[in-house]
Write a protein that holds these residues in place. Sequence first.
Motif, PDB file in Angstrom:
ATOM      1  N   VAL A   1       0.833  -1.209   0.000  1.00 49.86           N
ATOM      2  CA  VAL A   1       0.000   0.000   0.000  1.00 49.86           C
ATOM      3  C   VAL A   1       0.864   1.254   0.000  1.00 49.86           C
ATOM      4  N   LEU A   2       1.872   1.276   0.862  1.00 49.25           N
ATOM      5  CA  LEU A   2       2.713   2.468   0.955  1.00 49.25           C
ATOM      6  C   LEU A   2       3.517   2.696  -0.318  1.00 49.25           C
ATOM      7  N   ALA A   3       4.007   1.611  -0.927  1.00 51.27           N
ATOM      8  CA  ALA A   3       4.763   1.767  -2.168  1.00 51.27           C
ATOM      9  C   ALA A   3       3.873   2.306  -3.276  1.00 51.27           C
ATOM     10  N   PHE A   4       2.644   1.812  -3.347  1.00 53.06           N
ATOM     11  CA  PHE A   4       1.724   2.315  -4.375  1.00 53.06           C
ATOM     12  C   PHE A   4       1.404   3.788  -4.153  1.00 53.06           C
ATOM     13  N   LEU A   5       1.071   4.155  -2.925  1.00 52.33           N
ATOM     14  CA  LEU A   5       0.713   5.545  -2.643  1.00 52.33           C
ATOM     15  C   LEU A   5       1.903   6.482  -2.871  1.00 52.33           C
ATOM     16  N   LYS A   6       3.095   6.005  -2.530  1.00 56.74           N
ATOM     17  CA  LYS A   6       4.285   6.835  -2.745  1.00 56.74           C
ATOM     18  C   LYS A   6       4.463   7.148  -4.222  1.00 56.74           C
ATOM     19  N   ASP A   7       4.382   6.110  -5.072  1.00 59.15           N
ATOM     20  CA  ASP A   7       4.613   6.326  -6.497  1.00 59.15           C
ATOM     21  C   ASP A   7       3.430   7.015  -7.175  1.00 59.15           C
ATOM     22  N   TYR A   8       2.234   6.653  -6.793  1.00 62.19           N
ATOM     23  CA  TYR A   8       1.058   7.188  -7.490  1.00 62.19           C
ATOM     24  C   TYR A   8       0.725   8.609  -7.054  1.00 62.19           C
ATOM     25  N   LEU A   9       0.883   8.911  -5.758  1.00 61.18           N
ATOM     26  CA  LEU A   9       0.516  10.235  -5.264  1.00 61.18           C
ATOM     27  C   LEU A   9       1.740  11.119  -5.027  1.00 61.18           C
ATOM     28  N   LEU A  10       2.620  10.711  -4.120  1.00 56.53           N
ATOM     29  CA  LEU A  10       3.738  11.577  -3.756  1.00 56.53           C
ATOM     30  C   LEU A  10       4.693  11.820  -4.917  1.00 56.53           C
ATOM     31  N   ARG A  11       4.881  10.809  -5.752  1.00 53.05           N
ATOM     32  CA  ARG A  11       5.777  10.956  -6.904  1.00 53.05           C
ATOM     33  C   ARG A  11       5.033  11.351  -8.180  1.00 53.05           C
ATOM     34  N   LEU A  12       3.772  11.700  -8.031  1.00 49.67           N
ATOM     35  CA  LEU A  12       2.957  12.313  -9.098  1.00 49.67           C
ATOM     36  C   LEU A  12       2.656  11.375 -10.259  1.00 49.67           C
TER      37      LEU A  12
ATOM     38  N   ARG B   1      -0.790   5.226 -17.433  1.00 49.84           N
ATOM     39  CA  ARG B   1       0.608   4.785 -17.402  1.00 49.84           C
ATOM     40  C   ARG B   1       1.186   4.999 -16.009  1.00 49.84           C
ATOM     41  N   GLY B   2       0.802   6.087 -15.364  1.00 52.63           N
ATOM     42  CA  GLY B   2       1.235   6.329 -13.995  1.00 52.63           C
ATOM     43  C   GLY B   2       0.687   5.304 -13.029  1.00 52.63           C
ATOM     44  N   TYR B   3      -0.590   4.917 -13.245  1.00 54.73           N
ATOM     45  CA  TYR B   3      -1.167   3.854 -12.411  1.00 54.73           C
ATOM     46  C   TYR B   3      -0.394   2.558 -12.609  1.00 54.73           C
TER      47      TYR B   3
END
Length: 272
Positions: A211-222, A229-231
């Motif tokens: 969960v944290l890895a997904f949220l980091k890449d999808y939200l924090l890393r824009l 493609r970002g998803y």
Amino acid sequence: MALLLPLTLVVITRNEAQKIARCLDSVPFAAEKLVVDSGSTDDTAAIARAHGARVVHQDWLGFGPQRNFAATQCSHPWILALDADEYLTPALVDELQQRLPALMDSDAAAAILRRHLIYMGKPMRWYRPAVGEKMARFYHRERARWNDVRVHESLQFDGPSVTLASPFLHDNNPSLVEKQLKVLLYSELKCRDWLDKNKPARMWQTPFVFVLAFLKDYLLRLGFLDGWRGYAIAQTAASYAAYKRMRYYEMRQNPVSRDTAATALTRSGLDH
């Protein structure tokens, strides 16, 4: 014609026939081009020679050790390290030709280059690790050294460095199939490093890591700004973070799986 500079372009390869020419040709100013091949069964070596490279065979040692071996084979102490799926932009070629002579006369240990990612056939625009990721790729072999990990190696140095402005490009994984195959291999290599260090297997962390890895890449890393493609890139990163922990747990619970997996990866051509 580009003015040749006393440096060696180094590329480590195995079965990169479709990519190696573009990589080598993108560095017209290198006085030497060296390909260290670990046993290609395609035309990688022949194509590399046709594009001006000297080819040296070395059985696979792991990413860090393979790069350090390559450094010992170079005719010049200054080294530009690229992967076969990476290549310089014309803007970076111009910048390097302008700045490298002074850098190579200095006491600098390395230069930091910015890498832009091409994903699913197009450049990523917003995902932060894919836009201007800073990587030490130009270095003096007596002032810097790659660490000895099997995967996700990095250049270690203590001296001064400079950062260049123009990017080089990474044409990452032509399809999600290639990406998933790489996830399998990189997970296995990372787990072997963890075994060497006797790292505890903390499976309880796995759901939270995903969960944290997904949220980091999808939200924090824009990543969300790059649409689906970002998803995809965030989901793949999260799956990799979780899978390698599950695989490490399996290695410790069922040691026999270490050999059976190694055999399967070798038979499939992923590991060598």
